[in-house]
Design an enzyme around this catalytic site. Structure first.
Site, PDB file in Angstrom:
ATOM      1  CG  ASP A 222      16.800 -28.565  54.155  1.00  8.62           C
ATOM      2  OD1 ASP A 222      15.627 -28.615  53.726  1.00  8.62           O
ATOM      3  OD2 ASP A 222      17.601 -27.669  53.842  1.00  8.62           O
TER       4      ASP A 222
ATOM      5  CG  ASP B 163      11.530 -28.173  52.318  1.00 10.85           C
ATOM      6  OD1 ASP B 163      11.102 -27.344  53.134  1.00 10.85           O
ATOM      7  OD2 ASP B 163      12.295 -27.868  51.387  1.00 10.85           O
ATOM      8  CD  GLU B 164      13.988 -25.578  56.517  1.00  8.94           C
ATOM      9  OE1 GLU B 164      15.082 -25.686  57.087  1.00  8.94           O
ATOM     10  OE2 GLU B 164      13.678 -24.616  55.806  1.00  8.94           O
TER      11      GLU B 164
END
Length: 366
Positions: free
Chosen positions: A19, A113-114
Protein backbone atom coordinates in the site's frame (compact mmCIF):
# COMPACT_ATOMS: atom_id res chain seq x y z
CA UNK A 1 -15.26 -25.06 4.29
CA UNK A 2 -12.47 -23.24 6.12
CA UNK A 3 -8.86 -24.31 5.54
CA UNK A 4 -7.23 -23.65 8.92
CA UNK A 5 -3.75 -25.05 8.29
CA UNK A 6 -1.92 -26.47 5.27
CA UNK A 7 -1.55 -30.24 5.03
CA UNK A 8 1.77 -32.00 4.76
CA UNK A 9 1.98 -31.55 0.97
CA UNK A 10 0.64 -27.99 0.91
CA UNK A 11 2.89 -24.99 1.39
CA UNK A 12 1.86 -22.28 3.82
CA UNK A 13 0.50 -19.38 1.77
CA UNK A 14 2.52 -16.18 1.76
CA UNK A 15 0.56 -13.06 0.85
CA UNK A 16 1.87 -9.50 0.73
CA UNK A 17 -0.34 -6.43 0.66
CA UNK A 18 1.56 -3.40 -0.65
CA UNK A 19 0.00 0.00 0.00
CA UNK A 20 1.58 3.26 -1.14
CA UNK A 21 1.74 5.97 1.53
CA UNK A 22 -0.52 8.98 0.83
CA UNK A 23 -0.02 8.14 -2.84
CA UNK A 24 -1.58 11.06 -4.73
CA UNK A 25 -0.29 13.65 -2.26
CA UNK A 26 3.16 12.07 -2.16
CA UNK A 27 3.44 12.22 -5.96
CA UNK A 28 2.57 15.92 -5.85
CA UNK A 29 5.15 16.57 -3.13
CA UNK A 30 7.76 14.62 -5.09
CA UNK A 31 7.17 16.63 -8.26
CA UNK A 32 6.89 20.04 -6.62
CA UNK A 33 9.63 20.81 -4.06
CA UNK A 34 7.55 23.72 -2.71
CA UNK A 35 4.99 21.20 -1.40
CA UNK A 36 7.43 19.02 0.53
CA UNK A 37 6.91 18.84 4.28
CA UNK A 38 3.76 20.95 3.90
CA UNK A 39 0.09 19.97 4.37
CA UNK A 40 -1.33 19.08 0.95
CA UNK A 41 -4.83 18.09 -0.16
CA UNK A 42 -5.37 16.63 -3.62
CA UNK A 43 -8.75 17.51 -5.10
CA UNK A 44 -11.40 20.01 -4.16
CA UNK A 45 -10.69 23.69 -3.63
CA UNK A 46 -10.74 26.09 -0.72
CA UNK A 47 -14.32 27.10 -1.47
CA UNK A 48 -16.01 23.77 -2.16
CA UNK A 49 -15.57 20.17 -3.21
CA UNK A 50 -14.05 17.31 -1.26
CA UNK A 51 -10.54 16.07 -0.50
CA UNK A 52 -9.48 13.09 -2.62
CA UNK A 53 -6.23 12.51 -0.70
CA UNK A 54 -4.22 14.18 2.05
CA UNK A 55 -0.52 14.23 2.86
CA UNK A 56 0.65 13.03 6.26
CA UNK A 57 1.39 16.61 7.22
CA UNK A 58 -2.30 17.39 6.62
CA UNK A 59 -3.50 14.25 8.38
CA UNK A 60 -1.92 15.48 11.61
CA UNK A 61 -4.63 18.15 11.64
CA UNK A 62 -7.42 15.62 11.07
CA UNK A 63 -7.71 16.14 7.31
CA UNK A 64 -8.65 12.99 5.41
CA UNK A 65 -10.11 11.83 2.10
CA UNK A 66 -13.82 12.46 1.47
CA UNK A 67 -13.74 15.47 3.83
CA UNK A 68 -15.38 18.65 2.47
CA UNK A 69 -12.74 21.17 1.47
CA UNK A 70 -14.16 23.89 3.73
CA UNK A 71 -13.89 21.55 6.73
CA UNK A 72 -10.33 20.59 5.79
CA UNK A 73 -9.33 24.24 5.47
CA UNK A 74 -10.88 25.02 8.85
CA UNK A 75 -8.92 22.21 10.48
CA UNK A 76 -5.71 23.18 8.72
CA UNK A 77 -5.58 26.87 7.69
CA UNK A 78 -2.26 26.37 5.88
CA UNK A 79 -3.61 23.52 3.75
CA UNK A 80 -2.56 23.66 0.08
CA UNK A 81 -5.05 22.36 -2.49
CA UNK A 82 -3.69 20.67 -5.62
CA UNK A 83 -5.63 19.55 -8.67
CA UNK A 84 -5.40 15.76 -9.28
CA UNK A 85 -3.21 14.49 -12.13
CA UNK A 86 -4.49 10.98 -12.72
CA UNK A 87 -2.40 10.45 -15.83
CA UNK A 88 0.71 10.89 -13.68
CA UNK A 89 -0.62 8.66 -10.91
CA UNK A 90 -1.40 5.94 -13.45
CA UNK A 91 2.12 6.13 -14.94
CA UNK A 92 3.68 5.75 -11.49
CA UNK A 93 1.31 2.89 -10.70
CA UNK A 94 2.49 1.04 -13.81
CA UNK A 95 6.11 1.50 -12.69
CA UNK A 96 5.24 -0.06 -9.36
CA UNK A 97 3.40 -2.93 -10.99
CA UNK A 98 6.46 -3.72 -13.11
CA UNK A 99 8.42 -4.15 -9.89
CA UNK A 100 5.77 -6.52 -8.53
CA UNK A 101 6.03 -8.58 -11.73
CA UNK A 102 9.74 -9.20 -11.07
CA UNK A 103 8.68 -11.34 -8.11
CA UNK A 104 5.37 -12.99 -9.00
CA UNK A 105 2.70 -13.11 -11.69
CA UNK A 106 0.11 -13.50 -8.93
CA UNK A 107 -0.75 -9.79 -8.59
CA UNK A 108 -4.24 -8.54 -7.73
CA UNK A 109 -4.47 -4.75 -7.98
CA UNK A 110 -7.07 -3.11 -5.74
CA UNK A 111 -6.47 0.45 -6.97
CA UNK A 112 -3.67 2.56 -8.39
CA UNK A 113 -1.84 2.49 -5.05
CA UNK A 114 -2.35 -0.96 -3.56
CA UNK A 115 -2.25 -4.63 -4.52
CA UNK A 116 -2.09 -8.16 -3.17
CA UNK A 117 0.83 -10.39 -4.16
CA UNK A 118 0.95 -14.16 -3.63
CA UNK A 119 4.65 -15.01 -3.21
CA UNK A 120 4.23 -18.59 -2.00
CA UNK A 121 5.98 -19.57 -5.22
CA UNK A 122 7.97 -16.62 -6.52
CA UNK A 123 10.23 -15.84 -9.45
CA UNK A 124 13.22 -15.07 -7.23
CA UNK A 125 13.11 -18.37 -5.36
CA UNK A 126 13.07 -16.50 -2.05
CA UNK A 127 11.74 -18.35 1.00
CA UNK A 128 11.08 -15.42 3.35
CA UNK A 129 8.15 -13.19 2.42
CA UNK A 130 9.26 -10.36 4.70
CA UNK A 131 12.51 -10.12 2.72
CA UNK A 132 10.55 -9.99 -0.53
CA UNK A 133 8.38 -7.19 0.84
CA UNK A 134 11.43 -5.24 1.99
CA UNK A 135 13.10 -5.62 -1.42
CA UNK A 136 9.97 -4.48 -3.23
CA UNK A 137 9.64 -1.40 -1.02
CA UNK A 138 13.31 -0.53 -1.58
CA UNK A 139 12.92 -0.86 -5.36
CA UNK A 140 9.77 1.26 -5.36
CA UNK A 141 11.63 3.98 -3.47
CA UNK A 142 14.56 3.84 -5.91
CA UNK A 143 12.36 3.88 -9.01
CA UNK A 144 9.73 6.40 -7.97
CA UNK A 145 11.06 8.28 -4.95
CA UNK A 146 7.93 7.23 -3.03
CA UNK A 147 7.41 5.27 0.16
CA UNK A 148 5.36 2.09 0.38
CA UNK A 149 4.15 0.10 3.37
CA UNK A 150 3.52 -3.63 3.35
CA UNK A 151 1.71 -6.29 5.31
CA UNK A 152 2.73 -9.93 5.20
CA UNK A 153 0.58 -12.83 6.31
CA UNK A 154 -0.88 -16.20 5.36
CA UNK A 155 -4.08 -14.74 3.88
CA UNK A 156 -5.41 -11.60 2.24
CA UNK A 157 -7.41 -10.30 5.19
CA UNK A 158 -4.51 -10.36 7.62
CA UNK A 159 -2.01 -9.05 5.04
CA UNK A 160 -4.31 -6.06 4.52
CA UNK A 161 -4.58 -5.51 8.28
CA UNK A 162 -0.81 -5.82 8.72
CA UNK A 163 -0.02 -3.16 6.11
CA UNK A 164 -1.63 -0.52 8.34
CA UNK A 165 0.33 -1.42 11.47
CA UNK A 166 3.60 0.40 10.75
CA UNK A 167 2.53 3.12 8.32
CA UNK A 168 4.07 5.17 6.88
CA UNK A 169 7.12 3.56 5.25
CA UNK A 170 7.05 0.36 7.28
CA UNK A 171 5.96 -3.24 7.19
CA UNK A 172 4.56 -5.81 9.58
CA UNK A 173 3.94 -9.53 9.60
CA UNK A 174 1.09 -11.52 11.14
CA UNK A 175 2.04 -15.18 11.44
CA UNK A 176 -0.28 -18.21 11.53
CA UNK A 177 0.59 -18.52 15.22
CA UNK A 178 -0.51 -15.04 16.25
CA UNK A 179 -3.17 -14.41 13.60
CA UNK A 180 -6.22 -15.61 15.56
CA UNK A 181 -5.22 -13.69 18.71
CA UNK A 182 -4.59 -10.55 16.66
CA UNK A 183 -8.10 -10.72 15.23
CA UNK A 184 -9.72 -11.36 18.61
CA UNK A 185 -8.27 -8.13 20.01
CA UNK A 186 -9.12 -6.01 16.98
CA UNK A 187 -12.24 -3.77 16.98
CA UNK A 188 -14.59 -4.96 14.23
CA UNK A 189 -14.88 -1.38 12.91
CA UNK A 190 -11.24 -1.71 11.81
CA UNK A 191 -11.84 -4.95 9.90
CA UNK A 192 -11.33 -4.69 6.16
CA UNK A 193 -14.74 -5.48 4.70
CA UNK A 194 -16.71 -4.09 7.64
CA UNK A 195 -18.02 -0.65 6.75
CA UNK A 196 -19.59 1.90 9.10
CA UNK A 197 -23.15 0.59 8.58
CA UNK A 198 -22.13 -3.03 9.20
CA UNK A 199 -20.07 -2.05 12.25
CA UNK A 200 -23.08 -0.21 13.65
CA UNK A 201 -25.30 -3.23 13.04
CA UNK A 202 -22.77 -5.50 14.75
CA UNK A 203 -22.67 -3.10 17.70
CA UNK A 204 -26.43 -3.51 18.12
CA UNK A 205 -25.80 -7.23 18.59
CA UNK A 206 -23.03 -6.55 21.11
CA UNK A 207 -20.26 -7.35 18.63
CA UNK A 208 -17.45 -4.87 19.27
CA UNK A 209 -14.29 -6.98 18.82
CA UNK A 210 -13.06 -9.98 16.89
CA UNK A 211 -13.61 -12.07 20.01
CA UNK A 212 -17.26 -10.99 20.11
CA UNK A 213 -17.62 -11.91 16.44
CA UNK A 214 -15.96 -15.28 17.00
CA UNK A 215 -18.50 -16.08 19.71
CA UNK A 216 -21.35 -15.94 17.19
CA UNK A 217 -22.35 -19.04 15.27
CA UNK A 218 -22.18 -19.37 11.50
CA UNK A 219 -25.98 -19.69 11.37
CA UNK A 220 -26.38 -16.43 13.32
CA UNK A 221 -24.02 -14.55 11.02
CA UNK A 222 -25.72 -15.86 7.88
CA UNK A 223 -29.14 -14.99 9.30
CA UNK A 224 -28.20 -11.40 10.07
CA UNK A 225 -25.48 -10.62 7.50
CA UNK A 226 -26.46 -12.79 4.55
CA UNK A 227 -23.75 -13.80 2.10
CA UNK A 228 -21.13 -11.99 4.19
CA UNK A 229 -21.81 -14.31 7.13
CA UNK A 230 -19.31 -17.06 6.14
CA UNK A 231 -16.63 -14.43 5.48
CA UNK A 232 -17.14 -12.87 8.92
CA UNK A 233 -17.16 -16.32 10.53
CA UNK A 234 -13.82 -17.14 8.91
CA UNK A 235 -11.93 -13.88 9.53
CA UNK A 236 -13.01 -13.92 13.19
CA UNK A 237 -10.85 -17.05 13.41
CA UNK A 238 -8.02 -15.66 11.29
CA UNK A 239 -9.20 -17.71 8.29
CA UNK A 240 -9.55 -16.31 4.77
CA UNK A 241 -9.42 -18.74 1.85
CA UNK A 242 -9.81 -16.12 -0.89
CA UNK A 243 -7.13 -16.51 -3.52
CA UNK A 244 -5.03 -13.72 -4.98
CA UNK A 245 -6.64 -13.34 -8.40
CA UNK A 246 -4.50 -11.76 -11.12
CA UNK A 247 -6.24 -10.02 -14.02
CA UNK A 248 -9.61 -10.27 -12.39
CA UNK A 249 -12.53 -8.25 -13.73
CA UNK A 250 -14.73 -6.96 -10.95
CA UNK A 251 -18.48 -6.86 -11.37
CA UNK A 252 -18.52 -3.17 -10.50
CA UNK A 253 -16.29 -0.30 -9.39
CA UNK A 254 -17.76 2.40 -7.19
CA UNK A 255 -16.93 5.37 -5.00
CA UNK A 256 -19.10 7.57 -2.82
CA UNK A 257 -18.77 10.48 -0.40
CA UNK A 258 -20.92 11.77 2.44
CA UNK A 259 -20.80 15.57 2.75
CA UNK A 260 -20.57 17.39 6.06
CA UNK A 261 -22.96 20.07 4.75
CA UNK A 262 -26.00 19.10 2.68
CA UNK A 263 -25.88 20.16 -0.98
CA UNK A 264 -28.87 21.97 -2.51
CA UNK A 265 -27.53 23.32 -5.82
CA UNK A 266 -26.24 21.68 -8.99
CA UNK A 267 -22.82 23.38 -9.19
CA UNK A 268 -21.53 22.24 -5.78
CA UNK A 269 -23.00 18.77 -6.44
CA UNK A 270 -21.10 18.57 -9.73
CA UNK A 271 -17.96 19.79 -7.97
CA UNK A 272 -18.38 17.21 -5.21
CA UNK A 273 -18.87 14.29 -7.55
CA UNK A 274 -15.84 15.03 -9.76
CA UNK A 275 -13.28 13.25 -7.52
CA UNK A 276 -15.53 10.17 -7.52
CA UNK A 277 -15.70 10.13 -11.31
CA UNK A 278 -11.93 10.46 -11.52
CA UNK A 279 -11.38 7.76 -8.91
CA UNK A 280 -13.48 5.06 -10.62
CA UNK A 281 -12.10 6.00 -14.04
CA UNK A 282 -8.51 5.82 -12.77
CA UNK A 283 -9.08 2.33 -11.36
CA UNK A 284 -10.57 1.09 -14.62
CA UNK A 285 -7.91 2.76 -16.73
CA UNK A 286 -5.05 1.34 -14.66
CA UNK A 287 -6.54 -2.15 -14.90
CA UNK A 288 -7.44 -1.87 -18.60
CA UNK A 289 -11.15 -2.19 -17.89
CA UNK A 290 -14.01 -0.38 -19.57
CA UNK A 291 -17.65 -0.03 -18.53
CA UNK A 292 -20.93 0.28 -20.39
CA UNK A 293 -23.09 1.27 -17.42
CA UNK A 294 -22.76 4.17 -15.02
CA UNK A 295 -25.01 4.55 -11.97
CA UNK A 296 -25.50 7.71 -9.95
CA UNK A 297 -26.40 7.23 -6.29
CA UNK A 298 -28.06 10.06 -4.35
CA UNK A 299 -28.91 10.00 -0.65
CA UNK A 300 -30.92 12.93 0.67
CA UNK A 301 -30.87 14.58 4.09
CA UNK A 302 -33.81 12.42 5.24
CA UNK A 303 -31.81 9.29 4.16
CA UNK A 304 -34.15 8.58 1.25
CA UNK A 305 -32.06 7.18 -1.59
CA UNK A 306 -32.39 7.04 -5.36
CA UNK A 307 -30.23 5.70 -8.20
CA UNK A 308 -30.15 6.69 -11.85
CA UNK A 309 -28.31 4.69 -14.53
CA UNK A 310 -27.28 4.96 -18.15
CA UNK A 311 -25.97 2.19 -20.39
CA UNK A 312 -24.07 2.87 -23.61
CA UNK A 313 -23.96 0.69 -26.68
CA UNK A 314 -20.16 0.72 -26.47
CA UNK A 315 -17.97 1.11 -23.35
CA UNK A 316 -17.04 4.62 -22.22
CA UNK A 317 -13.88 5.50 -24.12
CA UNK A 318 -12.56 8.42 -22.09
CA UNK A 319 -12.86 10.28 -18.81
CA UNK A 320 -14.62 13.09 -20.66
CA UNK A 321 -17.34 10.76 -21.91
CA UNK A 322 -17.90 9.45 -18.40
CA UNK A 323 -18.03 12.99 -17.00
CA UNK A 324 -20.66 13.94 -19.59
CA UNK A 325 -22.79 10.91 -18.74
CA UNK A 326 -22.66 11.55 -14.98
CA UNK A 327 -23.42 15.25 -15.54
CA UNK A 328 -26.57 14.35 -17.50
CA UNK A 329 -27.71 12.01 -14.74
CA UNK A 330 -27.01 14.62 -12.08
CA UNK A 331 -28.74 17.43 -13.96
CA UNK A 332 -31.89 15.34 -14.22
CA UNK A 333 -32.46 15.28 -10.44
CA UNK A 334 -32.34 19.07 -10.06
CA UNK A 335 -33.92 21.12 -8.65
CA UNK A 336 -34.10 19.12 -5.43
CA UNK A 337 -36.68 19.57 -2.68
CA UNK A 338 -34.27 18.53 0.08
CA UNK A 339 -30.52 18.60 0.62
CA UNK A 340 -28.18 15.91 -0.66
CA UNK A 341 -25.97 14.30 1.95
CA UNK A 342 -24.26 11.63 -0.19
CA UNK A 343 -23.32 11.13 -3.83
CA UNK A 344 -21.88 8.02 -5.43
CA UNK A 345 -20.73 6.80 -8.85
CA UNK A 346 -20.60 3.12 -9.83
CA UNK A 347 -19.42 1.58 -13.09
CA UNK A 348 -20.70 -1.85 -14.12
CA UNK A 349 -21.06 -4.06 -17.19
CA UNK A 350 -17.28 -4.21 -17.08
CA UNK A 351 -15.07 -5.77 -19.72
CA UNK A 352 -11.43 -5.85 -20.69
CA UNK A 353 -10.30 -2.93 -22.82
CA UNK A 354 -9.54 -3.88 -26.42
CA UNK A 355 -5.84 -3.86 -27.24
CA UNK A 356 -6.24 -1.86 -30.42
CA UNK A 357 -7.06 1.84 -30.48
CA UNK A 358 -10.75 2.52 -30.82
CA UNK A 359 -12.05 5.86 -32.15
CA UNK A 360 -14.17 7.98 -29.80
CA UNK A 361 -17.80 6.87 -29.61
CA UNK A 362 -20.96 8.88 -29.50
CA UNK A 363 -22.88 8.63 -26.26
CA UNK A 364 -25.95 6.75 -27.44
CA UNK A 365 -27.87 5.76 -24.32
CA UNK A 366 -30.11 2.70 -24.42
Amino acid sequence: MFNRTPNATQKQRKVIHVDMDAFYASVEQRDNPDLRDRPVAVGGSEARGVVAAASYEARKFGVHSAMPSVTAKRKCPDLIFVKPRFDVYKAVSLQIREIFAEYTPMIEPLSLDEAYLDVTENLKGMDIATEIAAEIRTKIKAATGLNASAGISYNKFLAKMASDLNKPNGQAVITPKNGPAFVENLPVKKFHGVGPATAQKMRRFGIETGADLKARSLDFLIEHFGNSGPYFYGIARGIDDRQVKPNRVRKSVGAEDTFMVDIHLFDPAREGIQPLIEKVWAYCDANEIRAKTVTLKVKYANFAQITRSRTTAMPFGSLTELEEAVTLLLQAIFPVSRGIRLLGVTLSSLERRAAENVPPQLLLFV
